[in-house]
Motif scaffolding. Structure first.
Motif, PDB file in Angstrom:
ATOM      1  N   GLU A  21       0.849  -1.192   0.000  1.00 46.39           N
ATOM      2  CA  GLU A  21       0.000   0.000   0.000  1.00 46.39           C
ATOM      3  C   GLU A  21       0.879   1.234   0.000  1.00 46.39           C
ATOM      4  OE1 GLU A  21      -3.132   0.287  -0.384  1.00 46.39           O
ATOM      5  OE2 GLU A  21      -3.679  -1.834  -0.289  1.00 46.39           O
ATOM      6  N   PRO A  22       1.185   1.866  -1.120  1.00 47.19           N
ATOM      7  CA  PRO A  22       0.817   1.431  -2.474  1.00 47.19           C
ATOM      8  C   PRO A  22       1.763   0.348  -2.983  1.00 47.19           C
ATOM      9  CG  PRO A  22       2.131   3.425  -2.599  1.00 47.19           C
ATOM     10  CD  PRO A  22       1.956   3.129  -1.139  1.00 47.19           C
ATOM     11  N   TRP A  23       1.459  -0.193  -4.167  1.00 53.06           N
ATOM     12  CA  TRP A  23       2.328  -1.184  -4.766  1.00 53.06           C
ATOM     13  C   TRP A  23       3.699  -0.577  -5.048  1.00 53.06           C
ATOM     14  CZ3 TRP A  23       1.069  -5.929  -7.947  1.00 53.06           C
ATOM     15  CH2 TRP A  23      -0.070  -6.569  -7.459  1.00 53.06           C
ATOM     16  N   LEU A  24       4.729  -1.390  -4.932  1.00 51.52           N
ATOM     17  CA  LEU A  24       6.088  -0.942  -5.178  1.00 51.52           C
ATOM     18  C   LEU A  24       6.606  -1.526  -6.490  1.00 51.52           C
ATOM     19  CD1 LEU A  24       7.586  -1.443  -1.588  1.00 51.52           C
ATOM     20  CD2 LEU A  24       6.725   0.679  -2.589  1.00 51.52           C
ATOM     21  N   VAL A  25       7.210  -0.687  -7.328  1.00 53.15           N
ATOM     22  CA  VAL A  25       7.850  -1.138  -8.559  1.00 53.15           C
ATOM     23  C   VAL A  25       9.295  -0.656  -8.531  1.00 53.15           C
ATOM     24  CG1 VAL A  25       7.855  -1.059 -11.069  1.00 53.15           C
ATOM     25  CG2 VAL A  25       5.689  -1.080  -9.839  1.00 53.15           C
ATOM     26  N   VAL A  26      10.232  -1.602  -8.555  1.00 53.22           N
ATOM     27  CA  VAL A  26      11.653  -1.285  -8.429  1.00 53.22           C
ATOM     28  C   VAL A  26      12.391  -1.748  -9.681  1.00 53.22           C
ATOM     29  CG1 VAL A  26      13.741  -1.610  -7.045  1.00 53.22           C
ATOM     30  CG2 VAL A  26      11.483  -1.582  -5.932  1.00 53.22           C
ATOM     31  N   PRO A  27      13.214  -0.888 -10.312  1.00 52.59           N
ATOM     32  CA  PRO A  27      14.006  -1.326 -11.464  1.00 52.59           C
ATOM     33  C   PRO A  27      14.892  -2.505 -11.094  1.00 52.59           C
ATOM     34  CG  PRO A  27      14.056   1.059 -11.257  1.00 52.59           C
ATOM     35  CD  PRO A  27      13.411   0.543 -10.010  1.00 52.59           C
ATOM     36  N   ASP A  28      14.826  -3.575 -11.886  1.00 58.45           N
ATOM     37  CA  ASP A  28      15.576  -4.791 -11.587  1.00 58.45           C
ATOM     38  C   ASP A  28      16.718  -5.001 -12.574  1.00 58.45           C
ATOM     39  OD1 ASP A  28      16.348  -7.139 -10.427  1.00 58.45           O
ATOM     40  OD2 ASP A  28      14.667  -8.326 -11.146  1.00 58.45           O
ATOM     41  N   PHE A  29      16.427  -4.892 -13.879  1.00 56.86           N
ATOM     42  CA  PHE A  29      17.491  -5.043 -14.873  1.00 56.86           C
ATOM     43  C   PHE A  29      17.115  -4.344 -16.172  1.00 56.86           C
ATOM     44  CE2 PHE A  29      14.754  -8.740 -15.687  1.00 56.86           C
ATOM     45  CZ  PHE A  29      14.613  -8.686 -17.068  1.00 56.86           C
ATOM     46  N   ILE A 264       4.743   2.304 -17.855  1.00 58.25           N
ATOM     47  CA  ILE A 264       4.061   1.044 -17.534  1.00 58.25           C
ATOM     48  C   ILE A 264       3.200   1.340 -16.316  1.00 58.25           C
ATOM     49  CG2 ILE A 264       4.283  -1.370 -16.857  1.00 58.25           C
ATOM     50  CD1 ILE A 264       7.080  -1.349 -18.084  1.00 58.25           C
ATOM     51  N   LYS A 265       1.918   1.011 -16.396  1.00 58.56           N
ATOM     52  CA  LYS A 265       1.013   1.293 -15.288  1.00 58.56           C
ATOM     53  C   LYS A 265       0.273   0.025 -14.873  1.00 58.56           C
ATOM     54  CE  LYS A 265       0.249   6.159 -16.528  1.00 58.56           C
ATOM     55  NZ  LYS A 265      -0.757   7.238 -16.700  1.00 58.56           N
ATOM     56  N   MET A 266       0.002  -0.081 -13.568  1.00 56.06           N
ATOM     57  CA  MET A 266      -0.760  -1.203 -13.023  1.00 56.06           C
ATOM     58  C   MET A 266      -2.054  -0.663 -12.429  1.00 56.06           C
ATOM     59  SD  MET A 266       2.311  -3.405 -11.221  1.00 56.06           S
ATOM     60  CE  MET A 266       1.332  -4.914 -11.104  1.00 56.06           C
ATOM     61  N   TRP A 267      -3.165  -1.356 -12.756  1.00 52.34           N
ATOM     62  CA  TRP A 267      -4.491  -0.899 -12.351  1.00 52.34           C
ATOM     63  C   TRP A 267      -5.217  -2.005 -11.602  1.00 52.34           C
ATOM     64  CZ3 TRP A 267      -5.496   4.107 -14.211  1.00 52.34           C
ATOM     65  CH2 TRP A 267      -4.663   4.528 -15.263  1.00 52.34           C
ATOM     66  N   VAL A 277     -14.218   3.217 -13.059  1.00 57.12           N
ATOM     67  CA  VAL A 277     -12.861   3.317 -13.596  1.00 57.12           C
ATOM     68  C   VAL A 277     -11.892   2.604 -12.659  1.00 57.12           C
ATOM     69  CG1 VAL A 277     -10.988   4.907 -14.168  1.00 57.12           C
ATOM     70  CG2 VAL A 277     -13.350   5.486 -14.761  1.00 57.12           C
ATOM     71  N   PRO A 278     -11.011   1.728 -13.186  1.00 62.46           N
ATOM     72  CA  PRO A 278     -10.034   1.047 -12.334  1.00 62.46           C
ATOM     73  C   PRO A 278      -9.126   2.049 -11.620  1.00 62.46           C
ATOM     74  CG  PRO A 278     -10.129   0.032 -14.504  1.00 62.46           C
ATOM     75  CD  PRO A 278     -10.927   1.289 -14.586  1.00 62.46           C
ATOM     76  N   SER A 279      -8.680   1.689 -10.432  1.00 66.51           N
ATOM     77  CA  SER A 279      -7.802   2.575  -9.669  1.00 66.51           C
ATOM     78  C   SER A 279      -6.341   2.280  -9.998  1.00 66.51           C
ATOM     79  CB  SER A 279      -8.048   2.406  -8.166  1.00 66.51           C
ATOM     80  OG  SER A 279      -7.840   1.057  -7.774  1.00 66.51           O
ATOM     81  N   LEU A 280      -5.538   3.323 -10.076  1.00 72.02           N
ATOM     82  CA  LEU A 280      -4.122   3.183 -10.398  1.00 72.02           C
ATOM     83  C   LEU A 280      -3.359   2.670  -9.178  1.00 72.02           C
ATOM     84  CD1 LEU A 280      -1.855   3.685 -12.500  1.00 72.02           C
ATOM     85  CD2 LEU A 280      -1.624   5.986 -11.529  1.00 72.02           C
ATOM     86  N   LEU A 281      -2.664   1.552  -9.354  1.00 71.88           N
ATOM     87  CA  LEU A 281      -1.877   0.972  -8.264  1.00 71.88           C
ATOM     88  C   LEU A 281      -0.474   1.566  -8.216  1.00 71.88           C
ATOM     89  CD1 LEU A 281      -2.894  -2.785  -8.675  1.00 71.88           C
ATOM     90  CD2 LEU A 281      -3.619  -1.226  -6.850  1.00 71.88           C
ATOM     91  N   CYS A 282       0.163   1.693  -9.383  1.00 68.68           N
ATOM     92  CA  CYS A 282       1.509   2.248  -9.454  1.00 68.68           C
ATOM     93  C   CYS A 282       1.867   2.483 -10.909  1.00 68.68           C
ATOM     94  CB  CYS A 282       2.536   1.317  -8.802  1.00 68.68           C
ATOM     95  SG  CYS A 282       2.608  -0.313  -9.550  1.00 68.68           S
ATOM     96  N   GLU A 283       2.959   3.197 -11.140  1.00 62.85           N
ATOM     97  CA  GLU A 283       3.425   3.451 -12.489  1.00 62.85           C
ATOM     98  C   GLU A 283       4.934   3.640 -12.478  1.00 62.85           C
ATOM     99  OE1 GLU A 283       2.870   8.278 -12.788  1.00 62.85           O
ATOM    100  OE2 GLU A 283       1.211   7.011 -13.480  1.00 62.85           O
TER     101      GLU A 283
END
Length: 368
Positions: A21-29, A264-267, A277-283
Motif C-alpha cells: 500500500e501502495p504497490w512498489l515497482v523497483v528497477p531490476d534489470f 508502464i502502469k498497473m491498475w 474506472v479502475p484505480s491506479l496501483l503504481c506506475e
C-alpha cells in the motif's frame, strides 16, 4: 513478480513489483536484448522469451537471472510468441512459419509453413489440442496440435492482425484494423462485432465474457462479448497504448498497460463494479518507446507462501495439464520429424542480466 517490457530501442526492461500500500515497482534489470526493435514477449513459470525484427528469439532464465541463449529458426521479424504450459513454445514470424519448440532442450520439434504471407498472430486453445493463426494472406487457420496438421482454413475479407482464445476456450476473437469479430467455437461463426474509432493495438480477455481493448489512442475500453456494449472506458496514458496484460493475485484483478509515452502502469479492476474506472496501483517511466509487455509470476515462491491445501490444489492442476500434454501431443515429442534436422540454435555462454543504469560490460552484474 516481474514486469518485463520491450521497446524500439532494442532494450528489455525488468521491474520487480511487490503488492503493498501502495504497490512498489523497483528497477531490476535492463538488457540490450537485440540488434533491432523488440516485437513480442512471452512468459511461463521460468522463462521470458523475446522476439525482434532481427529475426531472433532470445531466452532468459528468470530463476537465475541469466541470458539463456537464442533461437534462429525464423527468417523474418518475429511477430508472435506463446507458451503452452512449461514444456512448449510456439513462435510465428514474417516468413510465414509457425515453429513449435521444446523448452526443456530448446529444440525445434516442428516447423509449419502456416501462411503464404506473414504470420501476424497465433493463439493456443486452453486444452492444448488446437491453435489458431492469422496472416497477411487473409486467412484464419485452425491447427490440430494432436496430429500436427492444418484442420480448417477460413478466408477473411481483410488481413487480421490479432487472434485470441477466451480463457474457457468457448470463443475466440479476431481483430482487423478497428473491428473485433467474436466467434463461437461450436459453430465457428461470428456472434457479434465490436467496432472502435481507432485501430486496435492490443486486446485481452479479462474474464470469459469481458474484453479489454486498447487502440492507437490513450483510452482503454472494457466490452461485453455477449452484448458487444462498452462497459467502461478511461484515459490510461498520454500516448497510444501498445500492450495490455492482466493477471489475478489473491483475488485481485490487475491490469498492466504499456504505452508509447514510456510508462508502464498497473491498475486494480473490481469486477463487481466493472462500470467504475479502475484505480491506479503504481506506475513507472521507462523513458523508452515501449512495444510489448508481459508479467512474469514466480509461481514457486507463491506456492511456498500459500497454505498446504492451496499448494496441493495448484500442483494437481499442473499435473492434469501435463497429463493432457502427454496424452494429446504425440508429435510434439516426435524426433523423427524431418523439420527437427533443420533447427538452428545458438547458446552463448550464460550471462547475467545487468542492473539498470549501468554501462554495458563484458561480464554483466546481476541486480538480483
Amino acid at each position: 513478480m516481474e514486469l518485463v517490457a520491450g521497446c524500439y530501442e532494442q532494450v528489455l526492461f525488468g521491474f520487480a513489483a511487490r503488492p503493498a500500500e501502495p504497490w512498489l515497482v523497483v528497477p531490476d534489470f535492463t538488457h540490450h536484448a537485440h540488434s533491432a526493435s523488440l516485437s513480442a514477449v512471452a512468459v511461463n513459470n521460468r522463462y521470458v522469451v523475446t522476439g525482434s525484427r532481427d529475426e531472433t528469439i532470445q531466452i532468459y532464465d528468470m530463476k537465475k537471472k541469466i541470458e539463456h541463449g537464442a533461437l534462429l529458426q525464423h527468417n523474418g521479424t518475429i511477430t508472435c510468441l506463446e507458451f503452452y504450459g512449461t514444456a512448449h513454445l510456439l513462435s510465428g514470424a514474417e516468413d510465414g512459419l509457425i515453429c513449435i519448440w521444446n523448452t526443456k532442450r530448446w529444440e525445434c520439434l516442428k516447423s509449419i509453413k502456416a501462411h503464404k504471407g506473414h504470420v501476424t498472430s497465433l493463439s493456443i486453445h486452453p486444452s492444448g489440442k488446437l491453435a489458431l493463426s492469422v496472416g497477411t494472406d487473409k486467412t484464419l487457420r485452425t491447427w490440430n496440435l494432436v496430429e500436427g496438421r492444418s484442420a480448417f482454413i477460413k478466408n477473411l475479407k481483410q488481413n487480421a492482425h490479432i487472434i485470441k482464445w477466451s480463457p474457457d476456450g468457448e470463443r475466440y476473437v479476431t481483430v482487423t484494423t478497428n473491428k473485433v469479430d467474436i466467434y463461437r467455437l461450436d459453430t465457428a461463426s461470428i456472434t457479434g462485432t465490436i467496432t472502435t474509432e481507432k485501430r486496435v493495438s492490443s486486446l485481452r480477455f479479462i474474464t470469459d465474457s469481458i474484453l479489454a481493448i486498447a487502440g492507437d489512442d490513450e483510452i482503454i475500453r472494457f466490452y461485453s462479448c455477449d452484448s458487444q456494449k462498452c462497459l467502461c472506458e478511461f484515459k490510461a496514458h498520454e500516448n497510444r497504448i501498445k500492450d495490455i496484460y492482466s493477471f489475478e493475485k489473491e483475488g485481485q484483478h490487475v491490469i498492466v498497460t504499456a504505452s508509447s509515452d514510456g510508462y508502464i502502469k498497473m491498475w486494480n479492476l473490481d469486477l463487481n463494479k466493472i462500470k467504475d474506472v479502475p484505480s491506479l496501483l503504481c506506475e513507472v517511466n521507462t523513458k523508452a518507446r515501449l512495444t510489448c509487455l508481459a508479467v512474469w509470476l514466480d509461481r514457486a515462491s507463491e506456492m511456498k507462501e500459500n497454505s498446504d491445501k492451496a499448494a496441493t490444489s495448484s500442483q494437481a492442476n499442473e499435473d492434469e495439464k501435463s497429463s493432457i500434454v502427454r496424452k494429446n501431443k504425440v508429435f510434439w515429442t516426435d524426433k523423427s520429424d524431418k523439420t527437427v534436422k533443420r533447427k538452428r540454435k545458438i547458446t552463448p555462454e550464460k550471462q547475467k542480466l545487468e542492473a539498470p543504469l549501468q554501462k554495458k560490460k563484458k561480464k554483466w552484474n546481476s541486480s538480483a
